[in-house]
Enzyme design. Structure first.
Site, short mmCIF file in Angstrom:
data_model
loop_
_atom_site.label_atom_id
_atom_site.label_comp_id
_atom_site.label_asym_id
_atom_site.label_seq_id
_atom_site.Cartn_x
_atom_site.Cartn_y
_atom_site.Cartn_z
N ASN A 148 -10.05 -0.52 1.27
CA ASN A 148 -8.60 -0.42 1.11
C ASN A 148 -8.21 -0.94 -0.27
OD1 ASN A 148 -5.83 -0.80 1.16
ND2 ASN A 148 -5.79 -1.65 3.23
N HIS A 172 -3.28 6.94 3.10
CA HIS A 172 -3.71 5.60 2.67
C HIS A 172 -5.02 5.29 3.38
CE1 HIS A 172 -3.98 1.44 1.90
NE2 HIS A 172 -3.43 1.01 3.03
N CYS A 217 0.81 -1.22 0.00
CA CYS A 217 0.00 0.00 0.00
C CYS A 217 0.85 1.27 0.00
CB CYS A 217 -0.94 -0.02 1.20
SG CYS A 217 -1.89 -1.54 1.29
#
Ligand code: COA
Length: 336
Positions: free
Chosen positions: A288, A258, A118
């Site tokens: 996510n 994020h 990520c």
């Protein structure tokens, strides 16, 4: 960086998400859960997932085209392609090579993928910054894309609720006015805690030697462990990034983090003392999306007018590895 290094301009950003929407209520058809449980713990209401043959390459291709358009560049202007993905649909060819071919970019242009989960976009931007600074490449296409819905174990209610699919892209170029749009950038990793989030692709031994028990398929995550680690390090890390750049939190207009868990985002927000309108969150609608998360949040919020241009933003991310990183960037008019 020294004065003789070439500064970087962020020329365009773009994003893409698949059409299929899976709500928290939909997930109750798969296992015992509820919208209330998921939303209060994560901030997620729904996520997008690929369907049929669609995959991270398709999403990345559309995001790349959008970013090129915003940058007012043609595919032939690009002289390097870097794709970031937690788990590319093919280990080879690289996503970047697929996108090179789809965009019809010359074989003289190198294309490669990086794996930093990520944090991928921040890692890719850091690499691009060094290449541009040295004069080695001028116009670089960064694509961050993931199709997590293919990789989660849909029987595991503690991880499959979290993830969604999407892509973000950024075109960066040598700045001609001496202004560097990357005011500060930093990347970190700690492989000693790599078992907090794992996705194995370890295959099988040669049939002529001793066999072994392969690791289970699908994303395996110690959710509590990840949460505890990130909540402990990230707010302080972002604050230090800003201080080390000789800035104060109030000097920066937006936090674009994020999108993994709303409570982690709020912990960073609290540390920086930011009001809600300074913090970009789209986790509610996308979950996510791994490497795509930061550029997707950036491009979508600019497109929707939630983030004004002619401003600055601090980006921050973390993910499997464990990796983490942050960047303070200028968002010029015209990037989206
Ligand atoms: N619906 C209902 N109950 C669930 C559930 C779900 N989807 N998932 C787990 N549970 C249950 C568990 O079985 C457990 O029940 P028990 O107490 O009877 O054993 C209980 O809820 C608590 O589970 P736990 O895993 O301890 O929950 P948590 O409070 O740690 O929340 C996460 C789980 C995943 C939401 C949270 O740990 C988290 O967000 N971690 C960060 C993960 C992350 O950001 N990863 C990406 C990094 S890039």
């Amino acid at each position: 960086m020294g004065n003789n290094l070439i500064p970087l301009r962020i020329a365009g950003v773009g994003y893409s998400v698949p059409d299929a929407v899976i709500t928290n209520d939909d997930l109750t058809k798969l296992y015992d859960t509820s919208d209330e449980w998921i939303y209060t713990r994560t901030g997620i209401k729904e996520r997008r997932v690929v369907s049929g043959e669609e995959n991270a390459v398709d999403l990345g291709f559309v995001a790349a085209k959008n970013a090129l358009e915003k940058a007012k560049m043609l595919p032939e202007d690009i002289d390097l392609i870097i794709a970031a993905s937690s788990a590319p649909p093919d280990l080879y060819p690289a996503i970047a090579c697929h996108i090179q071919a789809r965009l019809g970019i010359s074989t003289q242009v190198p294309a490669f993928d990086i794996t930093a989960a990520c944090t991928g976009l921040i890692y890719a931007l850091s690499i691009a910054k060094a290449y541009i600074a040295s004069g080695m490449y001028k116009n670089i296409l960064l694509v961050a894309t993931d199709n997590n819905s293919r990789l989660v174990n849909w029987e595991d209610r503690s991880t499959s609720i979290l993830f969604g699919d999407g892509a973000g892209a950024m075109v960066v170029t040598a700045s001609e006015d001496g202004v560097d749009d990357v005011i500060a950038i930093d990347i970190k990793s700690d492989g000693s805690i790599g078992d907090l989030i794992e996705l194995s692709f370890d295959g099988k031994n040669c049939p002529l030697v001793e066999q072994y028990e392969p690791k289970p398929q699908g994303i395996r995550m110690n959710g509590k462990g990840v949460y505890a680690f990130v909540a402990k390090i990230l707010p302080h890390y972002v604050e230090n990034l800003i201080t080390n750049a000789g800035m104060k939190a109030e000097d920066i207009d937006y936090l674009i983090p994020h999108q993994a868990n709303i409570r982690i985002i709020q912990a960073v927000q609290e540390r920086l003392g930011y009001s809600d309108d300074k913090v970009v969150t789209n986790i509610k609608y996308y979950g996510n999306t791994s490497a795509a998360s930061i550029p997707l949040a950036l491009a979508e919020s600019v497109e929707k007018g939630n983030v004004k241009l002619g401003t600055t933003a601090v980006l921050c991310g973390f993910g499997a590895g464990m990796t983490w990183g942050g960047a303070i960037v200028r968002l010029r008019e015209g990037i989206c």
